[in-house]
Write an enzyme that holds these catalytic residues in place. Structure first.
Site, PDB file in Angstrom:
ATOM      1  N   TYR A  68       0.816  -1.224   0.000  1.00 48.11           N
ATOM      2  CA  TYR A  68       0.000   0.000   0.000  1.00 48.11           C
ATOM      3  C   TYR A  68       0.846   1.269   0.000  1.00 48.11           C
ATOM      4  O   TYR A  68       2.060   1.211   0.129  1.00 48.11           O
ATOM      5  CB  TYR A  68      -1.056   0.007   1.092  1.00 48.11           C
ATOM      6  CG  TYR A  68      -0.665  -0.106   2.551  1.00 48.11           C
ATOM      7  CD1 TYR A  68       0.604   0.155   3.042  1.00 48.11           C
ATOM      8  CD2 TYR A  68      -1.658  -0.460   3.477  1.00 48.11           C
ATOM      9  CE1 TYR A  68       0.884   0.065   4.383  1.00 48.11           C
ATOM     10  CE2 TYR A  68      -1.386  -0.549   4.832  1.00 48.11           C
ATOM     11  CZ  TYR A  68      -0.113  -0.288   5.280  1.00 48.11           C
ATOM     12  OH  TYR A  68       0.159  -0.369   6.622  1.00 48.11           O
ATOM     13  N   GLU A  69       0.151   2.414  -0.174  1.00 52.33           N
ATOM     14  CA  GLU A  69       0.804   3.724  -0.378  1.00 52.33           C
ATOM     15  C   GLU A  69       1.732   3.708  -1.587  1.00 52.33           C
ATOM     16  O   GLU A  69       2.779   4.374  -1.596  1.00 52.33           O
ATOM     17  CB  GLU A  69       1.574   4.154   0.875  1.00 52.33           C
ATOM     18  CG  GLU A  69       0.703   4.660   2.005  1.00 52.33           C
ATOM     19  CD  GLU A  69      -0.034   5.949   1.689  1.00 52.33           C
ATOM     20  OE1 GLU A  69       0.383   6.677   0.770  1.00 52.33           O
ATOM     21  OE2 GLU A  69      -1.042   6.221   2.355  1.00 52.33           O
ATOM     22  N   GLY A  70       1.382   2.948  -2.600  1.00 53.69           N
ATOM     23  CA  GLY A  70       2.226   2.811  -3.779  1.00 53.69           C
ATOM     24  C   GLY A  70       3.128   1.612  -3.618  1.00 53.69           C
ATOM     25  O   GLY A  70       3.993   1.589  -2.736  1.00 53.69           O
TER      26      GLY A  70
END
Length: 592
Positions: free
Chosen positions: A441-443
């Site tokens: 997550y978050e890229g």
């Protein structure tokens, strides 16, 4: 599993002896007014107590019970609402928040240590205040004064929570193709319609209201990412006097059933003509989001570090107590049937790898946090610009490298336990499951590597990279002769990274595939070199003090292990990068 004890001694060492952060604060008037060494020490001491004594005990039970969804409502595991209230009443949700609206106003380098403690104690729990803090950052930086005054005080106080609603079923990394719509209303508000997925803390029972920040497109928005706007959408409408009104047209359709972080509610959120308010200007949503992203991506990296620290503490305790076989050099615990496994070379390899990764990561995350503080608070435009470029360069490394090593470290911790590491009651398998999401997550980490290589290195023509490389060279060249055992291999590592960076820059001119082909291994070469810089700085701070305290002797021994056994990984990674992109395209799509 061992009780969690915040590594306060190491945090103080990094802040006070390695980086001397009080000097930075004194140079930044906005920080000099709110924090000094004594204040910081007191905050970390209290954070250690609340995380170790109150939050950590809920880690296993929260994993066992998980979040529950029923008729659109989400309940968190037993104990979570009460502990969250305690945490909020201590002011911890707003530790880095703007004092104008009730936050503590602490610099990121301090809130980063608090984040590590919370996430090491209980990663699922830590996600709730983290998302609130991220939403507050964007609101404070980009929203109108009216919105800030109406929402920030209760969010910093932990009375209301926040969420960030970006991802849609068909749009993850490519946010330019989102479908959520925002229709202007006569009163200046907007009606928000669409579905968002993977929303951390989108619904829960910890607070009386949840303030969603939602990416959506206006009817006349240009195509792609330039047409994205950001909207503040409360779960419960807020009246003019600050009291809560009617429920907004926001609902949780379901929660995800996940590999880990089971006590964190990961929600499908439906916006059915919900009332929202624009943050910043139309079509400026991504810029407002990226204010938060640099902080949040560092925060996710710290989650990887935190998981590794928790795993290490348990693994060391187990390795000291578990007896199996005799040490290669002969009996150590002669009164026992076998020796503690900490005397076996391979167990030491794993423990030292964990220790070196954790302590290097703590220094590196603190270093990046200092760049964020300088970029935000410096009154010198030149200093601020350099810090902003350093943040841009180092953020993808902090997110991806710390979490990649976080998984490696938790796996080592599990391995130290042998078969017991695979059993739930010992806690190590939960850490492996929980930390895995941090690489996603978050890229995803692949996207972080592509961002580093493509945008930050190639995109700046190497200029951002030069800031960091020049700083390391200046340190190494100016170091005393007694530090040579650390600075000489550091110089060689930077020279290797210089040459590798130039190689990719040259190859990318004629073949666009080279950037993506090189990116992941390049990020790891960068990460190991950056950690070498951190370890050289820590060695400088410890050298000459090893006779005073075992802490310093341990620090120097770990530094020597890092340079001897972990930094050499850069050579195989460099060879992989220089193999080029050709090998990736030898198969047609149908041949996979």
């Amino acid at each position: 599993m061992a009780d969690y004890k915040a590594p306060l001694r190491d945090m103080r060492f990094v802040l006070n002896e390695v980086f001397e952060v009080a000097k930075l604060w004194a140079e930044l008037p906005a920080l000099a007014e709110v924090v000094d060494a004594d204040t910081a020490s007191a905050i970390l001491e209290e954070a250690g107590k609340v995380t170790g004594g109150v939050i950590a005990p809920l880690n296993r039970s929260g994993d066992e019970e998980g979040c529950q969804w029923k008729d659109g409502a989400v309940s968190t595991p037993a104990g979570f609402p009460e502990v969250y209230k305690t945490y909020a009443e201590g002011g911890w949700v707003g530790v880095g928040g703007d004092p104008v609206f009730g936050g503590m106003g602490m610099p990121k380098v301090i809130s980063a240590q608090v984040e590590e403690m919370v996430n090491a104690a209980n990663l699922s729990f830590g996600l709730y205040p983290m998302l609130t803090a991220g939403a507050c950052l964007s609101i404070n930086a980009h929203a109108s004064e009216e919105l800030k005054e109406k929402y920030l005080p209760n969010m910093y106080a932990g009375v209301w929570a926040g969420s960030m609603c970006l991802t849609e079923p068909h749009a993850g990394t490519d946010l330019g193709i989102i479908r959520t719509k925002a229709e202007p209303q006569a009163d200046g508000s907007y009606k928000i319609s669409g579905t968002k997925i993977f929303i951390t803390g989108g619904e829960h029972d910890l607070t009386e209201n949840i303030i969603h920040l939602v990416l959506a497109k206006l009817p006349d928005a240009p195509a792609g990412p330039k047409g994205i706007s950001l909207f503040l959408v409360p779960k419960v409408m807020v009246n003019a006097d600050g009291s809560l009104g009617e429920a907004n047209a926001v609902s949780c359709g379901s929660i995800e059933h996940k590999m880990g972080i089971k006590a964190s509610a990961t929600c499908v959120m439906n916006f059915d003509g919900a009332t929202g308010y624009i943050v910043d200007a139309p079509n400026k949503g991504l810029a407002a989001m990226f204010t938060m992203m640099n902080y949040e991506r560092l925060g996710v990296g710290i989650q990887g570090l935190a998981s590794g620290e928790r795993s290490y503490q348990s693994a060391v305790e187990y390795a000291r107590e578990r007896i199996q076989s005799r040490a290669p050099t002969g009996p150590v615990a002669k009164e026992k049937a076998a020796d503690p496994i900490i005397h076996h070379p391979d167990v030491r390899r794993m423990l030292l790898t964990m220790k070196a990764a954790n302590e290097g990561g703590r220094a590196f995350s603190s270093y990046v946090a200092m760049q964020l503080d300088t970029a935000k608070f410096s009154e010198d435009p030149t200093v601020r610009k350099r810090a902003e470029e350093m943040v841009a360069l180092l953020t993808p490394v902090a997110k991806a490298f710390l979490t990649d090593l976080g998984l490696e470290t938790t796996i080592h911790g599990q391995q130290v336990f042998g078969g017991h590491g695979f059993i739930r009651e010992w806690g190590q398998e939960q850490l492996v499951r929980d930390v895995r999401i941090t690489q996603i997550y978050e890229g995803t980490n692949g996207i972080q590597a592509l961002d580093l290589m493509g945008r930050k290195v190639v995109g700046s023509g190497g200029a951002f990279y030069k800031h960091f490389a020049d700083e390391i060279k200046a340190f190494a060249n100016g170091a005393s002769a007694e530090l040579a055992e650390f600075t000489e291999p550091l110089k060689a590592a930077v020279a290797n990274l210089d040459e590798l960076t130039a190689w990719v820059l040259d190859r990318a001119k004629n073949n666009p595939n080279e950037i993506g082909a090189a990116s992941v291994e390049y990020l790891h070469v960068f990460g190991y070199t950056a950690y070498a810089y951190m370890w050289a700085l820590m060695a400088r701070a410890a050298l000459g003090k090893e006779g005073q305290d075992d802490f310093y002797a341990s620090k120097l021994g770990t530094a020597r292990f890092y340079f001897a056994r972990l930094l050499p990984r850069i050579h195989s990674l460099t060879a992989s990068v220089k193999a080029g992109s050709e090998a990736l395209y030898l198969l047609d799509a149908e041949q996979f």
